[in-house]
Each structure stands twice: as structure tokens, then as C-alpha cells.
Design an enzyme around this catalytic site. Structure first.
Site, PDB file in Angstrom:
ATOM      1  N   GLY A  53       0.748  -1.195   0.063  1.00 30.74           N
ATOM      2  CA  GLY A  53      -0.020  -0.066  -0.003  1.00 30.74           C
ATOM      3  C   GLY A  53       0.869   1.379   0.016  1.00 30.74           C
ATOM      4  O   GLY A  53       0.258   2.279   0.264  1.00 30.74           O
ATOM      5  N   TRP A  55       1.781   2.907  -2.506  1.00 33.53           N
ATOM      6  CA  TRP A  55       1.687   3.957  -3.400  1.00 33.53           C
ATOM      7  C   TRP A  55       0.222   4.694  -2.987  1.00 33.53           C
ATOM      8  O   TRP A  55      -0.064   5.816  -3.220  1.00 33.53           O
ATOM      9  CB  TRP A  55       1.151   3.093  -5.026  1.00 33.53           C
ATOM     10  CG  TRP A  55       2.534   2.989  -5.817  1.00 33.53           C
ATOM     11  CD1 TRP A  55       3.800   2.959  -5.133  1.00 33.53           C
ATOM     12  CD2 TRP A  55       2.951   2.951  -7.171  1.00 33.53           C
ATOM     13  NE1 TRP A  55       4.898   2.818  -5.984  1.00 33.53           N
ATOM     14  CE2 TRP A  55       4.013   2.703  -7.379  1.00 33.53           C
ATOM     15  CE3 TRP A  55       1.879   2.750  -8.045  1.00 33.53           C
ATOM     16  CZ2 TRP A  55       4.866   2.565  -8.792  1.00 33.53           C
ATOM     17  CZ3 TRP A  55       2.373   2.665  -9.530  1.00 33.53           C
ATOM     18  CH2 TRP A  55       3.748   2.657  -9.637  1.00 33.53           C
ATOM     19  N   ASP A 121      -5.834  -5.693  -4.901  1.00 38.42           N
ATOM     20  CA  ASP A 121      -4.823  -6.563  -4.769  1.00 38.42           C
ATOM     21  C   ASP A 121      -5.198  -7.922  -4.543  1.00 38.42           C
ATOM     22  O   ASP A 121      -6.304  -7.919  -3.969  1.00 38.42           O
ATOM     23  CB  ASP A 121      -3.500  -6.000  -3.599  1.00 38.42           C
ATOM     24  CG  ASP A 121      -2.228  -6.637  -4.073  1.00 38.42           C
ATOM     25  OD1 ASP A 121      -1.310  -6.004  -4.610  1.00 38.42           O
ATOM     26  OD2 ASP A 121      -2.101  -7.847  -3.786  1.00 38.42           O
ATOM     27  N   ASP A 137      -8.561 -10.245  -8.331  1.00 33.97           N
ATOM     28  CA  ASP A 137      -7.497 -10.632  -9.172  1.00 33.97           C
ATOM     29  C   ASP A 137      -7.738  -9.949 -10.320  1.00 33.97           C
ATOM     30  O   ASP A 137      -8.685  -9.721 -10.893  1.00 33.97           O
ATOM     31  CB  ASP A 137      -7.562 -12.185  -9.441  1.00 33.97           C
ATOM     32  CG  ASP A 137      -6.924 -12.820 -10.423  1.00 33.97           C
ATOM     33  OD1 ASP A 137      -5.815 -11.768 -11.071  1.00 33.97           O
ATOM     34  OD2 ASP A 137      -6.264 -13.772 -10.856  1.00 33.97           O
ATOM     35  N   ASP A 173       1.367  -1.246 -10.327  1.00 28.84           N
ATOM     36  CA  ASP A 173       2.758  -1.828  -9.946  1.00 28.84           C
ATOM     37  C   ASP A 173       2.793  -3.240  -9.860  1.00 28.84           C
ATOM     38  O   ASP A 173       3.542  -3.549  -9.143  1.00 28.84           O
ATOM     39  CB  ASP A 173       3.029  -0.941  -8.439  1.00 28.84           C
ATOM     40  CG  ASP A 173       4.358  -0.978  -8.177  1.00 28.84           C
ATOM     41  OD1 ASP A 173       5.214  -1.349  -9.129  1.00 28.84           O
ATOM     42  OD2 ASP A 173       4.970  -1.200  -6.950  1.00 28.84           O
ATOM     43  N   LYS A 213       3.759  -0.625 -14.229  1.00 29.71           N
ATOM     44  CA  LYS A 213       5.297  -1.298 -14.193  1.00 29.71           C
ATOM     45  C   LYS A 213       5.449  -2.237 -15.608  1.00 29.71           C
ATOM     46  O   LYS A 213       4.484  -2.934 -15.823  1.00 29.71           O
ATOM     47  CB  LYS A 213       5.220  -2.012 -13.061  1.00 29.71           C
ATOM     48  CG  LYS A 213       6.696  -3.016 -12.894  1.00 29.71           C
ATOM     49  CD  LYS A 213       7.197  -3.289 -11.749  1.00 29.71           C
ATOM     50  CE  LYS A 213       6.683  -3.843 -10.392  1.00 29.71           C
ATOM     51  NZ  LYS A 213       7.310  -3.432  -9.332  1.00 29.71           N
TER      52      LYS A 213
HETATM   53  N1  SAM Z   1       2.635  -0.691  -5.198  1.00 32.99           N
HETATM   54  C1  SAM Z   1       2.689  -1.491  -4.375  1.00 32.99           C
HETATM   55  C2  SAM Z   1       3.132  -0.655  -2.988  1.00 32.99           C
HETATM   56  O1  SAM Z   1       3.503   0.539  -3.295  1.00 32.99           O
HETATM   57  O2  SAM Z   1       2.902  -1.311  -1.679  1.00 32.99           O
HETATM   58  C3  SAM Z   1       3.738  -2.770  -4.405  1.00 32.99           C
HETATM   59  C4  SAM Z   1       3.048  -3.791  -5.275  1.00 32.99           C
HETATM   60  S1  SAM Z   1       3.936  -5.187  -5.198  1.00 32.99           S
HETATM   61  C5  SAM Z   1       5.381  -4.850  -6.176  1.00 32.99           C
HETATM   62  C6  SAM Z   1       3.030  -6.118  -6.473  1.00 32.99           C
HETATM   63  C7  SAM Z   1       1.673  -6.620  -6.023  1.00 32.99           C
HETATM   64  O3  SAM Z   1       1.272  -7.070  -7.189  1.00 32.99           O
HETATM   65  C8  SAM Z   1       1.648  -7.462  -5.167  1.00 32.99           C
HETATM   66  O4  SAM Z   1       1.167  -7.292  -3.843  1.00 32.99           O
HETATM   67  C9  SAM Z   1       0.843  -8.792  -5.511  1.00 32.99           C
HETATM   68  O5  SAM Z   1      -0.162  -9.279  -4.641  1.00 32.99           O
HETATM   69  C10 SAM Z   1       0.074  -7.981  -6.693  1.00 32.99           C
HETATM   70  N2  SAM Z   1      -0.374  -8.885  -7.649  1.00 32.99           N
HETATM   71  C11 SAM Z   1       0.364  -9.675  -8.555  1.00 32.99           C
HETATM   72  N3  SAM Z   1      -0.800 -10.325  -9.499  1.00 32.99           N
HETATM   73  C12 SAM Z   1      -1.800  -9.733  -9.387  1.00 32.99           C
HETATM   74  C13 SAM Z   1      -3.128 -10.184  -9.635  1.00 32.99           C
HETATM   75  N4  SAM Z   1      -3.373 -10.937 -10.787  1.00 32.99           N
HETATM   76  N5  SAM Z   1      -4.241  -9.236  -9.194  1.00 32.99           N
HETATM   77  C14 SAM Z   1      -4.007  -8.329  -8.383  1.00 32.99           C
HETATM   78  N6  SAM Z   1      -2.660  -8.200  -7.775  1.00 32.99           N
HETATM   79  C15 SAM Z   1      -1.711  -8.846  -8.140  1.00 32.99           C
END
Ligand code: SAM
Length: 377
Positions: A53, A55, A121, A137, A173, A213
Site C-alpha cells: 500500500g 503507492w 490486490d 485478481d 505496480d 510497471k
Molecule cells: N505498489 C505496491 C506498494 O507500493 O505497496 C507494491 C506492489 S507489489 C510490487 C506487486 C503486487 O502485485 C503484489 O502485492 C501482488 O499481490 C500484486 N499482484 C500480482 N498479481 C496480481 C493479480 N493478478 N491481481 C492483483 N494483484 C496482483
């Protein structure tokens, strides 16, 4: 790697804990904003793949609380040199104040009106004031109505495929659990990006922005060209807090321009097929894509031939920008820290990390190798 050695090797990890961010990723968004002024006139935002969280924290502090952030550099270069680079004594002799505002420096607070932020997320996310969080998802079609409902709960229409009050900015992200197999990681990442884009197309207003990203693989220019179909400007940026050694970068798309007649649809989410005009006269209108049927029946996308950016070719190279102040920490460098320095705990430990079960199994088995010699966990 222990907490304190990670503090030395990752300045942004340490800084995030000191400044109250849930993850070091906060600096990536702040540095992207420095370069692109992402939040100007923005009140409605969707933050995809948002856990833990940081961002959303940035959004909350800028849009809801009205904080302003300076450049993510050093207010006092001497202090950096003294503490982290040269050690106390050498640092004193090294002098030289460098006028850069520090992160989090508070100026006049100007909360914005009508702010709406929805964060999504797969992982549960600890609540943040003023932010609607959804556990879903982003690759699943059922997430679209969930998002539309979260954005406009009072006027939600279950049959709708787009937001009645669209949003100004969609962030993503998203990252898969990286396997280390580059091609596979890039592929899975690109699927997340498409899912994020599909959601963005359902909720973005014309002129809106999309920041996501990406992993820079060999076919990334094709991706940029496809994004260029629906955005006026597509640029790639590498914030200073993103390690140079990583293939990660961010695509910053501005000026959402849905093609004429475009309707967001789950069956044809990018609007790249039948929803685009088939009229080659579109070529005269510099920026608009149109579809062209080949002799073998395959539909190709064409740009207007006078568009100097695309020159009628689907491959198009996006401008690349490094962003973040040069005086900011180098994310690939290790920094000296005072020996007696106490390492801080993370602001928000992961709520349901994927390795949780493995740790529980290891604990139940009595440690790394288990009670039984040689037992693997
Ligand atoms: N932007 C976030 C922050 O600032 O705290 C960090 C994000 S982290 C790098 C990547 C996130 O992508 C993870 O929390 C992961 O659970 C989520 N993620 C990956 N695949 C996903 C999906 N299919 N649906 C939702 N979230 C997903």
C-alpha cells in the site's frame, strides 16, 4: 540478509521505514511524479496491485491530505556525506550544502475535493484512511464490476461495462512472483499489464493517464506501439529508486484517446479489432489508428502515415527517461551506517505473504532442517 545489512545495501528500504512508507516502492511513484507531474488536477484514481500500500499512501497524502512533496533528494548533502557515505570525520571535512528539498517536507496543506481512490490486490491490504480496498485478481473479468461498484456505489449498474464517472489516473505496480526465468517472468508480467490496461480502458476518462510497471524484454517496443494506439503520449521511465540492474521500468501513458466509436468490452478489451474504423482515410488524421483487412483475412492495425512518431509502422520506440534527482540515493549502492544505529521494523509487515505457509511448515518441523536430520522443508 538481516534487517540492518539490508538497511546498508538498500537505502530506499531504510528510508521507507524512517519516513513511514509501507514499501520502498513509494519513492518510485514520487520520482515518477517529479518527472511527469502525475497528480495535477487528479481526484479519481485506481491503484492496481496495490499491496502493501505504499503507492496508496502516496495518493492519500497528496490527494486526501493535500501534502506536497519536494524532490526525493537531499536537503543537506553534507549530512548525507557525514552519515552515510564517508563516515563522521571525513564527512565533516567534505562540506558543501546542496539545496534540494527533502522527501516529506510539508508545505501548505491543500486537500482536494471529491477524491476517490480504489486500491486492488490479490493480497489483503491493511486499511488506509479514505481508500477503498478490494481483494481481487485484476486478470479476472469479475473484477471489473467490483471496481465499477467501488468507484460509484450509489449509481452502480450491474450491466454497465464502463464507469459513469470515469477516473483521471490508473496506476499498476503489478508484479508476479518472479521465477528468475526471464522470458517467463516477462510474459507473466505482460499479462498483468494487459489486465491492468483492460481495466483502465473501462474506467479512464478521455485525456486520462495510465502508469504501469513493465519488464523491458525484447518485444517491449511492440507493447509501446500498442499503447500508442490509445494514448497520445507514451514514455518509459526508470526512477532512481528502481535498481539499474533490474529490467523493471514504468510506462507512463498520457492523453487517453479512445478510438472513435470505442466501447469498453470484455470480449474485445483493447478495442483493437472490429471497434476500430476500417476507413483508410483515417490515415489523413495523423494520430488515429484504423484497421486494414489483409488478403489472407487477417486484420492489421495501421497508423496515419503522416504521423512522424509511428510512420505507419506498428513498431515504435518510446522515449526513455531516467527520473529522480541525481542527488537522491543510488538504489544499487551500499551506504555506510553508524555502527550503533538501530534498524527499524517495517511499517507494514506483509499480511499474507506467499511464503507464510512454508515458514509455518518449517516451524512445525522444528527449524530449517527439521528435527529429523536431513529433512528438507
Ligand atoms: N505498489 C505496491 C506498494 O507500493 O505497496 C507494491 C506492489 S507489489 C510490487 C506487486 C503486487 O502485485 C503484489 O502485492 C501482488 O499481490 C500484486 N499482484 C500480482 N498479481 C496480481 C493479480 N493478478 N491481481 C492483483 N494483484 C496482483
Amino acid at each position: 540478509m538481516g534487517k540492518s545489512s539490508k538497511d546498508k545495501r538498500d537505502a530506499y528500504y531504510r528510508l521507507a521505514k524512517e519516513q513511514g512508507w509501507r514499501a520502498r516502492s513509494a519513492y518510485k511513484l514520487l520520482q515518477l511524479d517529479e518527472e511527469f507531474n502525475l497528480f495535477e488536477d487528479v481526484t479519481r484514481v485506481v491503484d492496481l496491485c496495490a499491496a502493501p500500500g505504499s503507492w496508496s499512501q502516496v495518493l492519500s497524502r497528496i490527494l486526501i491530505k493535500g501534502e506536497k512533496f519536494g524532490r526525493t533528494g537531499w536537503q543537506d548533502r553534507q549530512e548525507r556525506d557525514r552519515q552515510y557515505v564517508y563516515g563522521d570525520e571525513v564527512g565533516k571535512a567534505h562540506g558543501g550544502i546542496h539545496e534540494v528539498e527533502a522527501v516529506g517536507e510539508e508545505k501548505e496543506l491543500k486537500p482536494r475535493e471529491g477524491v476517490k481512490i480504489v486500491a486492488i490486490d490479490l493480497q489483503p491490504m491493511s486499511p488506509l484512511d479514505g481508500i477503498t480496498t478490494l481483494r481481487a485478481d485484476i486478470t479476472h473479468p469479475s473484477t471489473i464490476p467490483l471496481l465499477l461498484q467501488a468507484l460509484d456505489p450509489e449509481t452502480f449498474d450491474p450491466a454497465a461495462t464502463s464507469a459513469p464517472h470515469p477516473v483521471d489516473l490508473v496506476l499498476s505496480d503489478g508484479a508476479p512472483d518472479v521465477t528468475g526465468l526471464h522470458d517467463l517472468d516477462i510474459y507473466v508480467q505482460s499479462q498483468l499489464l494487459w489486465a491492468a490496461l483492460n481495466l483502465a480502458l473501462c474506467v479512464l476518462k478521455p485525456g486520462g493517464k495510465f502508469v504501469a510497471k513493465i519488464f523491458r524484454g525484447k518485444d517491449v517496443d511492440l507493447l509501446f506501439a500498442q499503447l500508442k494506439l490509445v494514448f497520445e503520449r507514451v514514455r518509459v521511465a526508470k526512477p532512481r529508486s528502481s535498481r539499474a540492474s533490474s529490467i523493471e521500468a514504468f510506462v507512463v501513458c498520457e492523453g487517453f484517446r479512445p478510438p472513435e466509436g470505442f466501447k469498453a468490452s470484455l470480449d474485445n478489451p483493447l478495442g483493437a479489432g472490429a471497434t476500430l474504423p476500417a476507413n483508410p482515410d483515417m490515415a489523413k488524421e495523423k494520430t488515429k489508428p484504423y484497421r486494414k483487412m489483409r488478403e489472407d483475412g487477417i486484420i492489421e492495425l495501421e497508423f496515419g502515415s503522416e504521423d512522424e512518431d509511428t510512420q505507419g509502422d506498428i513498431r515504435w520506440v518510446a522515449p526513455f527517461l531516467a527520473c529522480g534527482d541525481l542527488s537522491a540515493y543510488d538504489s544499487d549502492a551500499s551506504y555506510h551506517l553508524p555502527k550503533d544505529r538501530q534498524s527499524l521494523d517495517p511499517i507494514q509487515p506483509p499480511t499474507a505473504p506467499p511464503y507464510k505457509r512454508a515458514l509455518e511448515m518449517r516451524k512445525a518441523a522444528g527449524g530449517a532442517y527439521g528435527k529429523t536430520k536431513g529433512m528438507s522443508t
